[in-house]
Design a protein around this motif. Sequence first.
Motif, PDB file in Angstrom:
ATOM      1  N   VAL A  19       2.100  13.158  53.841  1.00 18.32           N
ATOM      2  CA  VAL A  19       1.398  13.139  55.374  1.00 18.32           C
ATOM      3  C   VAL A  19       0.797  11.852  55.790  1.00 18.32           C
ATOM      4  O   VAL A  19       0.240  11.233  54.990  1.00 18.32           O
ATOM      5  N   GLN A  20       1.270  11.616  57.155  1.00 18.37           N
ATOM      6  CA  GLN A  20       1.112  10.163  57.527  1.00 18.37           C
ATOM      7  C   GLN A  20      -0.025  10.380  58.580  1.00 18.37           C
ATOM      8  O   GLN A  20      -0.497   9.411  59.028  1.00 18.37           O
ATOM      9  N   SER A  21      -0.174  11.311  59.270  1.00 16.06           N
ATOM     10  CA  SER A  21      -1.111  11.748  60.375  1.00 16.06           C
ATOM     11  C   SER A  21      -1.402  13.004  60.415  1.00 16.06           C
ATOM     12  O   SER A  21      -0.653  13.833  59.959  1.00 16.06           O
ATOM     13  N   GLU A  22      -2.553  13.370  61.223  1.00 15.61           N
ATOM     14  CA  GLU A  22      -2.902  14.662  61.492  1.00 15.61           C
ATOM     15  C   GLU A  22      -2.825  15.157  62.905  1.00 15.61           C
ATOM     16  O   GLU A  22      -3.151  14.363  63.716  1.00 15.61           O
ATOM     17  N   ALA A  23      -2.573  16.176  63.366  1.00 20.26           N
ATOM     18  CA  ALA A  23      -2.141  16.563  64.563  1.00 20.26           C
ATOM     19  C   ALA A  23      -3.510  16.715  65.306  1.00 20.26           C
ATOM     20  O   ALA A  23      -3.441  16.786  66.591  1.00 20.26           O
ATOM     21  N   PHE A  24      -4.278  17.576  64.682  1.00 18.41           N
ATOM     22  CA  PHE A  24      -5.641  18.050  65.214  1.00 18.41           C
ATOM     23  C   PHE A  24      -6.747  17.681  64.439  1.00 18.41           C
ATOM     24  O   PHE A  24      -6.844  18.478  63.372  1.00 18.41           O
ATOM     25  N   ASN A  54     -13.591  14.903  60.355  1.00 22.52           N
ATOM     26  CA  ASN A  54     -12.864  15.520  59.506  1.00 22.52           C
ATOM     27  C   ASN A  54     -11.419  15.286  59.143  1.00 22.52           C
ATOM     28  O   ASN A  54     -10.729  15.898  58.272  1.00 22.52           O
ATOM     29  N   ALA A  55     -11.235  14.021  59.455  1.00 21.72           N
ATOM     30  CA  ALA A  55      -9.827  13.446  59.429  1.00 21.72           C
ATOM     31  C   ALA A  55      -9.709  12.751  57.949  1.00 21.72           C
ATOM     32  O   ALA A  55     -10.673  12.257  57.223  1.00 21.72           O
ATOM     33  N   ILE A  56      -8.350  13.112  57.350  1.00 25.51           N
ATOM     34  CA  ILE A  56      -8.438  12.774  55.817  1.00 25.51           C
ATOM     35  C   ILE A  56      -7.313  11.624  55.931  1.00 25.51           C
ATOM     36  O   ILE A  56      -7.060  10.849  54.864  1.00 25.51           O
ATOM     37  N   SER A  57      -6.793  11.441  57.186  1.00 33.71           N
ATOM     38  CA  SER A  57      -5.559  10.417  57.240  1.00 33.71           C
ATOM     39  C   SER A  57      -6.261   9.141  58.128  1.00 33.71           C
ATOM     40  O   SER A  57      -7.151   9.366  59.092  1.00 33.71           O
ATOM     41  N   PRO A  58      -6.003   7.824  57.931  1.00 36.45           N
ATOM     42  CA  PRO A  58      -6.384   7.051  58.835  1.00 36.45           C
ATOM     43  C   PRO A  58      -5.891   6.886  60.222  1.00 36.45           C
ATOM     44  O   PRO A  58      -6.643   6.423  61.177  1.00 36.45           O
ATOM     45  N   SER A  59      -5.130   7.730  60.362  1.00 39.03           N
ATOM     46  CA  SER A  59      -4.373   7.984  61.858  1.00 39.03           C
ATOM     47  C   SER A  59      -4.390   9.401  62.236  1.00 39.03           C
ATOM     48  O   SER A  59      -4.005  10.353  61.225  1.00 39.03           O
ATOM     49  N   PHE A  60      -4.881   9.953  63.276  1.00 40.80           N
ATOM     50  CA  PHE A  60      -5.108  11.290  63.576  1.00 40.80           C
ATOM     51  C   PHE A  60      -5.061  11.554  65.201  1.00 40.80           C
ATOM     52  O   PHE A  60      -5.373  10.520  65.852  1.00 40.80           O
ATOM     53  N   CYS A  61      -4.951  12.621  65.671  1.00 39.73           N
ATOM     54  CA  CYS A  61      -4.871  12.980  66.943  1.00 39.73           C
ATOM     55  C   CYS A  61      -6.220  13.871  67.190  1.00 39.73           C
ATOM     56  O   CYS A  61      -6.276  14.682  66.336  1.00 39.73           O
ATOM     57  N   SER A  62      -6.810  13.577  68.566  1.00 35.71           N
ATOM     58  CA  SER A  62      -8.119  14.101  68.517  1.00 35.71           C
ATOM     59  C   SER A  62      -7.985  14.529  70.187  1.00 35.71           C
ATOM     60  O   SER A  62      -7.317  14.269  70.792  1.00 35.71           O
ATOM     61  N   ALA A  63      -8.822  15.466  70.343  1.00 42.35           N
ATOM     62  CA  ALA A  63      -9.319  16.042  71.655  1.00 42.35           C
ATOM     63  C   ALA A  63     -10.082  14.929  72.542  1.00 42.35           C
ATOM     64  O   ALA A  63      -9.977  15.052  73.964  1.00 42.35           O
ATOM     65  N   SER A  64     -10.666  14.122  71.847  1.00 45.14           N
ATOM     66  CA  SER A  64     -11.599  13.048  72.620  1.00 45.14           C
ATOM     67  C   SER A  64     -11.078  11.772  72.224  1.00 45.14           C
ATOM     68  O   SER A  64     -11.836  10.939  71.738  1.00 45.14           O
ATOM     69  N   GLY A 103      -9.742   5.602  64.886  1.00 46.79           N
ATOM     70  CA  GLY A 103      -8.627   6.116  64.452  1.00 46.79           C
ATOM     71  C   GLY A 103      -7.793   6.907  65.153  1.00 46.79           C
ATOM     72  O   GLY A 103      -6.536   7.176  65.049  1.00 46.79           O
ATOM     73  N   SER A 104      -8.434   7.428  66.398  1.00 48.23           N
ATOM     74  CA  SER A 104      -7.576   8.636  66.856  1.00 48.23           C
ATOM     75  C   SER A 104      -6.218   8.006  67.873  1.00 48.23           C
ATOM     76  O   SER A 104      -6.455   6.908  68.431  1.00 48.23           O
ATOM     77  N   CYS A 105      -5.318   8.596  67.859  1.00 49.76           N
ATOM     78  CA  CYS A 105      -4.111   8.179  68.467  1.00 49.76           C
ATOM     79  C   CYS A 105      -3.988   9.093  69.920  1.00 49.76           C
ATOM     80  O   CYS A 105      -2.940   8.742  70.797  1.00 49.76           O
ATOM     81  N   GLY A 106      -5.041   9.689  70.143  1.00 46.84           N
ATOM     82  CA  GLY A 106      -5.138  10.450  71.369  1.00 46.84           C
ATOM     83  C   GLY A 106      -4.606  11.923  71.114  1.00 46.84           C
ATOM     84  O   GLY A 106      -4.552  12.594  69.915  1.00 46.84           O
ATOM     85  N   SER A 107      -4.136  12.834  72.296  1.00 48.34           N
ATOM     86  CA  SER A 107      -4.030  14.116  72.065  1.00 48.34           C
ATOM     87  C   SER A 107      -2.529  14.354  71.314  1.00 48.34           C
ATOM     88  O   SER A 107      -1.872  13.652  71.581  1.00 48.34           O
TER      89      SER A 107
END
Length: 87
Positions: A26-31, A36-46, A54-58
């Motif tokens: 797993v490289q990133s999280e979609a939500f 609660n992120a476990i990856s350095p890169s993740f998508c978020s609603a905000s 580290g959020s990449c956006g939606s």
Amino acid sequence: ALQGGEPRAGGMQAACPQAVFTALGVQSEAFASPFNAISPSFCSASADVDAPFGSCGSFFALEPPAGAVLLANPPFDGATVLAMARR
């Protein structure tokens, strides 16, 4: 725990420990969120507030590279799950 789950189950991430997601590549999280992120890169609603953490956006605007492995644990809302599945 705030989420009411069993602490040894690894949180709400399908009750899998971090080692499983690492083994799956797993490289990133979609939500996710910074909380609660476990990856350095993740998508978020905000993304406007979460980008410094580290959020990449939606997820719905993300263009992941071919072969990217994303963890998808969306909100348990029918419309969101359907939109995710269609994407």
